[in-house]
Motif scaffolding. Structure first.
Motif, PDB file in Angstrom:
ATOM      1  N   ASN A 123       0.830  -1.207   0.000  1.00  0.00           N
ATOM      2  CA  ASN A 123       0.000   0.000   0.000  1.00  0.00           C
ATOM      3  C   ASN A 123       0.863   1.256   0.000  1.00  0.00           C
ATOM      4  O   ASN A 123       0.549   2.242  -0.678  1.00  0.00           O
ATOM      5  CB  ASN A 123      -0.924   0.007   1.214  1.00  0.00           C
ATOM      6  CG  ASN A 123      -1.936  -1.103   1.165  1.00  0.00           C
ATOM      7  OD1 ASN A 123      -2.317  -1.560   0.095  1.00  0.00           O
ATOM      8  ND2 ASN A 123      -2.365  -1.556   2.322  1.00  0.00           N
ATOM      9  N   LEU A 124       1.935   1.221   0.756  1.00  0.00           N
ATOM     10  CA  LEU A 124       2.847   2.360   0.804  1.00  0.00           C
ATOM     11  C   LEU A 124       3.502   2.580  -0.562  1.00  0.00           C
ATOM     12  O   LEU A 124       3.578   3.709  -1.051  1.00  0.00           O
ATOM     13  CB  LEU A 124       3.902   2.123   1.880  1.00  0.00           C
ATOM     14  CG  LEU A 124       4.795   3.286   2.258  1.00  0.00           C
ATOM     15  CD1 LEU A 124       3.966   4.419   2.846  1.00  0.00           C
ATOM     16  CD2 LEU A 124       5.834   2.841   3.266  1.00  0.00           C
ATOM     17  N   VAL A 125       3.945   1.493  -1.174  1.00  0.00           N
ATOM     18  CA  VAL A 125       4.570   1.591  -2.499  1.00  0.00           C
ATOM     19  C   VAL A 125       3.575   2.144  -3.506  1.00  0.00           C
ATOM     20  O   VAL A 125       3.921   3.028  -4.310  1.00  0.00           O
ATOM     21  CB  VAL A 125       5.122   0.210  -2.943  1.00  0.00           C
ATOM     22  CG1 VAL A 125       5.506   0.222  -4.407  1.00  0.00           C
ATOM     23  CG2 VAL A 125       6.316  -0.187  -2.085  1.00  0.00           C
ATOM     24  N   GLU A 126       2.349   1.652  -3.497  1.00  0.00           N
ATOM     25  CA  GLU A 126       1.334   2.145  -4.435  1.00  0.00           C
ATOM     26  C   GLU A 126       1.056   3.626  -4.211  1.00  0.00           C
ATOM     27  O   GLU A 126       0.851   4.375  -5.166  1.00  0.00           O
ATOM     28  CB  GLU A 126       0.041   1.330  -4.300  1.00  0.00           C
ATOM     29  CG  GLU A 126       0.130  -0.056  -4.868  1.00  0.00           C
ATOM     30  CD  GLU A 126       0.503  -0.074  -6.346  1.00  0.00           C
ATOM     31  OE1 GLU A 126      -0.027   0.726  -7.133  1.00  0.00           O
ATOM     32  OE2 GLU A 126       1.361  -0.908  -6.703  1.00  0.00           O
ATOM     33  N   SER A 127       1.057   4.030  -2.973  1.00  0.00           N
ATOM     34  CA  SER A 127       0.834   5.439  -2.652  1.00  0.00           C
ATOM     35  C   SER A 127       1.933   6.310  -3.248  1.00  0.00           C
ATOM     36  O   SER A 127       1.665   7.360  -3.829  1.00  0.00           O
ATOM     37  CB  SER A 127       0.775   5.601  -1.132  1.00  0.00           C
ATOM     38  OG  SER A 127       0.617   6.940  -0.778  1.00  0.00           O
ATOM     39  N   SER A 166      -0.243  14.008   1.589  1.00  0.00           N
ATOM     40  CA  SER A 166      -1.343  13.063   1.384  1.00  0.00           C
ATOM     41  C   SER A 166      -1.706  12.375   2.696  1.00  0.00           C
ATOM     42  O   SER A 166      -0.854  11.829   3.393  1.00  0.00           O
ATOM     43  CB  SER A 166      -0.934  12.023   0.340  1.00  0.00           C
ATOM     44  OG  SER A 166      -1.773  10.900   0.405  1.00  0.00           O
ATOM     45  N   GLU A 167      -2.996  12.399   3.013  1.00  0.00           N
ATOM     46  CA  GLU A 167      -3.469  11.784   4.247  1.00  0.00           C
ATOM     47  C   GLU A 167      -3.222  10.271   4.236  1.00  0.00           C
ATOM     48  O   GLU A 167      -2.840   9.687   5.247  1.00  0.00           O
ATOM     49  CB  GLU A 167      -4.955  12.071   4.432  1.00  0.00           C
ATOM     50  CG  GLU A 167      -5.510  11.592   5.755  1.00  0.00           C
ATOM     51  CD  GLU A 167      -6.968  11.978   5.919  1.00  0.00           C
ATOM     52  OE1 GLU A 167      -7.727  11.105   6.379  1.00  0.00           O
ATOM     53  OE2 GLU A 167      -7.330  13.121   5.602  1.00  0.00           O
ATOM     54  N   ASN A 168      -3.416   9.647   3.093  1.00  0.00           N
ATOM     55  CA  ASN A 168      -3.200   8.206   2.963  1.00  0.00           C
ATOM     56  C   ASN A 168      -1.736   7.857   3.254  1.00  0.00           C
ATOM     57  O   ASN A 168      -1.441   6.921   3.990  1.00  0.00           O
ATOM     58  CB  ASN A 168      -3.596   7.742   1.558  1.00  0.00           C
ATOM     59  CG  ASN A 168      -3.511   6.251   1.397  1.00  0.00           C
ATOM     60  OD1 ASN A 168      -3.803   5.493   2.315  1.00  0.00           O
ATOM     61  ND2 ASN A 168      -3.097   5.820   0.221  1.00  0.00           N
ATOM     62  N   PHE A 169      -0.808   8.621   2.666  1.00  0.00           N
ATOM     63  CA  PHE A 169       0.616   8.379   2.882  1.00  0.00           C
ATOM     64  C   PHE A 169       0.976   8.575   4.351  1.00  0.00           C
ATOM     65  O   PHE A 169       1.694   7.772   4.938  1.00  0.00           O
ATOM     66  CB  PHE A 169       1.450   9.300   1.992  1.00  0.00           C
ATOM     67  CG  PHE A 169       2.935   9.115   2.164  1.00  0.00           C
ATOM     68  CD1 PHE A 169       3.582   8.017   1.624  1.00  0.00           C
ATOM     69  CD2 PHE A 169       3.682  10.038   2.888  1.00  0.00           C
ATOM     70  CE1 PHE A 169       4.941   7.833   1.784  1.00  0.00           C
ATOM     71  CE2 PHE A 169       5.050   9.862   3.061  1.00  0.00           C
ATOM     72  CZ  PHE A 169       5.678   8.768   2.496  1.00  0.00           C
ATOM     73  N   GLN A 170       0.463   9.625   4.957  1.00  0.00           N
ATOM     74  CA  GLN A 170       0.757   9.891   6.363  1.00  0.00           C
ATOM     75  C   GLN A 170       0.214   8.778   7.262  1.00  0.00           C
ATOM     76  O   GLN A 170       0.879   8.357   8.206  1.00  0.00           O
ATOM     77  CB  GLN A 170       0.181  11.241   6.787  1.00  0.00           C
ATOM     78  CG  GLN A 170       0.913  12.417   6.206  1.00  0.00           C
ATOM     79  CD  GLN A 170       0.282  13.743   6.595  1.00  0.00           C
ATOM     80  OE1 GLN A 170      -0.793  13.784   7.178  1.00  0.00           O
ATOM     81  NE2 GLN A 170       0.948  14.833   6.254  1.00  0.00           N
ATOM     82  N   GLN A 171      -0.982   8.287   6.947  1.00  0.00           N
ATOM     83  CA  GLN A 171      -1.576   7.208   7.743  1.00  0.00           C
ATOM     84  C   GLN A 171      -0.754   5.932   7.590  1.00  0.00           C
ATOM     85  O   GLN A 171      -0.468   5.258   8.579  1.00  0.00           O
ATOM     86  CB  GLN A 171      -3.014   6.962   7.315  1.00  0.00           C
ATOM     87  CG  GLN A 171      -3.690   5.873   8.113  1.00  0.00           C
ATOM     88  CD  GLN A 171      -5.105   5.613   7.636  1.00  0.00           C
ATOM     89  OE1 GLN A 171      -5.547   6.136   6.626  1.00  0.00           O
ATOM     90  NE2 GLN A 171      -5.812   4.781   8.378  1.00  0.00           N
ATOM     91  N   LEU A 172      -0.351   5.596   6.371  1.00  0.00           N
ATOM     92  CA  LEU A 172       0.468   4.404   6.153  1.00  0.00           C
ATOM     93  C   LEU A 172       1.809   4.518   6.867  1.00  0.00           C
ATOM     94  O   LEU A 172       2.293   3.554   7.459  1.00  0.00           O
ATOM     95  CB  LEU A 172       0.684   4.175   4.655  1.00  0.00           C
ATOM     96  CG  LEU A 172      -0.530   3.688   3.880  1.00  0.00           C
ATOM     97  CD1 LEU A 172      -0.264   3.767   2.382  1.00  0.00           C
ATOM     98  CD2 LEU A 172      -0.886   2.266   4.278  1.00  0.00           C
ATOM     99  N   GLN A 173       2.393   5.693   6.799  1.00  0.00           N
ATOM    100  CA  GLN A 173       3.674   5.908   7.465  1.00  0.00           C
ATOM    101  C   GLN A 173       3.526   5.766   8.982  1.00  0.00           C
ATOM    102  O   GLN A 173       4.366   5.146   9.648  1.00  0.00           O
ATOM    103  CB  GLN A 173       4.231   7.282   7.113  1.00  0.00           C
ATOM    104  CG  GLN A 173       5.623   7.497   7.637  1.00  0.00           C
ATOM    105  CD  GLN A 173       6.175   8.865   7.260  1.00  0.00           C
ATOM    106  OE1 GLN A 173       5.426   9.747   6.871  1.00  0.00           O
ATOM    107  NE2 GLN A 173       7.469   9.023   7.387  1.00  0.00           N
ATOM    108  N   ALA A 174       2.450   6.307   9.538  1.00  0.00           N
ATOM    109  CA  ALA A 174       2.207   6.186  10.982  1.00  0.00           C
ATOM    110  C   ALA A 174       1.983   4.726  11.380  1.00  0.00           C
ATOM    111  O   ALA A 174       2.502   4.265  12.406  1.00  0.00           O
ATOM    112  CB  ALA A 174       1.006   7.038  11.385  1.00  0.00           C
ATOM    113  N   GLU A 175       1.227   3.979  10.573  1.00  0.00           N
ATOM    114  CA  GLU A 175       0.998   2.564  10.867  1.00  0.00           C
ATOM    115  C   GLU A 175       2.299   1.781  10.799  1.00  0.00           C
ATOM    116  O   GLU A 175       2.543   0.892  11.618  1.00  0.00           O
ATOM    117  CB  GLU A 175      -0.018   1.977   9.892  1.00  0.00           C
ATOM    118  CG  GLU A 175      -1.445   2.383  10.181  1.00  0.00           C
ATOM    119  CD  GLU A 175      -2.441   1.704   9.257  1.00  0.00           C
ATOM    120  OE1 GLU A 175      -2.269   0.500   8.982  1.00  0.00           O
ATOM    121  OE2 GLU A 175      -3.368   2.384   8.818  1.00  0.00           O
TER     122      GLU A 175
END
Length: 189
Positions: free
Chosen positions: A56-60, A119-128
């Motif tokens: 998911n991170l890579v796709e982001s 990007s909120e998605n990127f930030q959420q993935l990074q936090a996870e």
């Protein structure tokens, strides 16, 4: 009571004490081996969670930096190697080190794209991912403490006698070659 009866009672008491000691030592080794295995399974759960987050991170990042194909391929190869089943703790640690280094390069690419960083998605993935890295580190400490205790029992006299009789072996530590490699990748935006 006659002397032969007293001698027999003393011998029986000594045999019972030795038998109880032997059973206690064996049960202690079994308990430690099971703790090590349980601790490793907990690390494995977190590593699998980490491996699941990476695509998911890579796709982001791909959406913003499609021309960085080499970095994406490197992350994919490192993830595949780390996610492959059947490796022991030492080999798994080496594969995870390579994955962490590949993720560091992915985050370096992400730094060049301010829209991606926002990007909120990127930030959420990074936090996870950071949260997962913290849980892996805690699990590694728990696992290595159990390994140390088991290895001490397997090597120490007299428990090494029982360990040798029942093929209890030393367990491998799960450790990074470089302490900074196992830290969560940090990116400053």
């Amino acid at each position: 009571m006659s002397a032969p009866v007293i001698v027999l009672i003393v011998i029986v008491v000594i045999v019972v004490i030795l038998l109880l000691w032997f059973v206690g030592m064996y049960n202690g080794l079994v308990r430690l081996r099971n703790l090590v295995q349980e601790a490793w399974r907990q690390i494995d759960v977190e590593l699998n969670r980490r491996h699941d987050l990476i695509p998911n991170l890579v796709e982001s990042v791909k959406g913003y930096a499609a021309h960085e194909r080499g970095v994406f391929d490197e992350v994919a190869r490192a993830r595949a190697a780390a996610a492959a089943p059947g490796s022991g703790p030492a080999e798994q640690a080496q594969q995870e080190n390579q994955l962490t280094q590949a993720l560091g390069r992915l985050f370096a690419v992400a730094e060049a794209y301010p829209v991606l960083r926002a990007s909120e998605n990127f930030q959420q993935l990074q936090a996870e991912l950071t949260n997962t890295e913290d849980r892996i580190a805690a699990g590694r400490r728990f696992y290595n403490a159990n390994v140390r205790t088991l290895n001490t029992k397997v090597e120490s006299f007299p428990s090494n006698i029982v360990a040798g009789m029942f093929q209890f072996e030393r367990a491998e530590y799960f450790e990074a070659e470089d302490p900074q490699v196992r830290q969560a990748p940090t990116v400053s935006f």
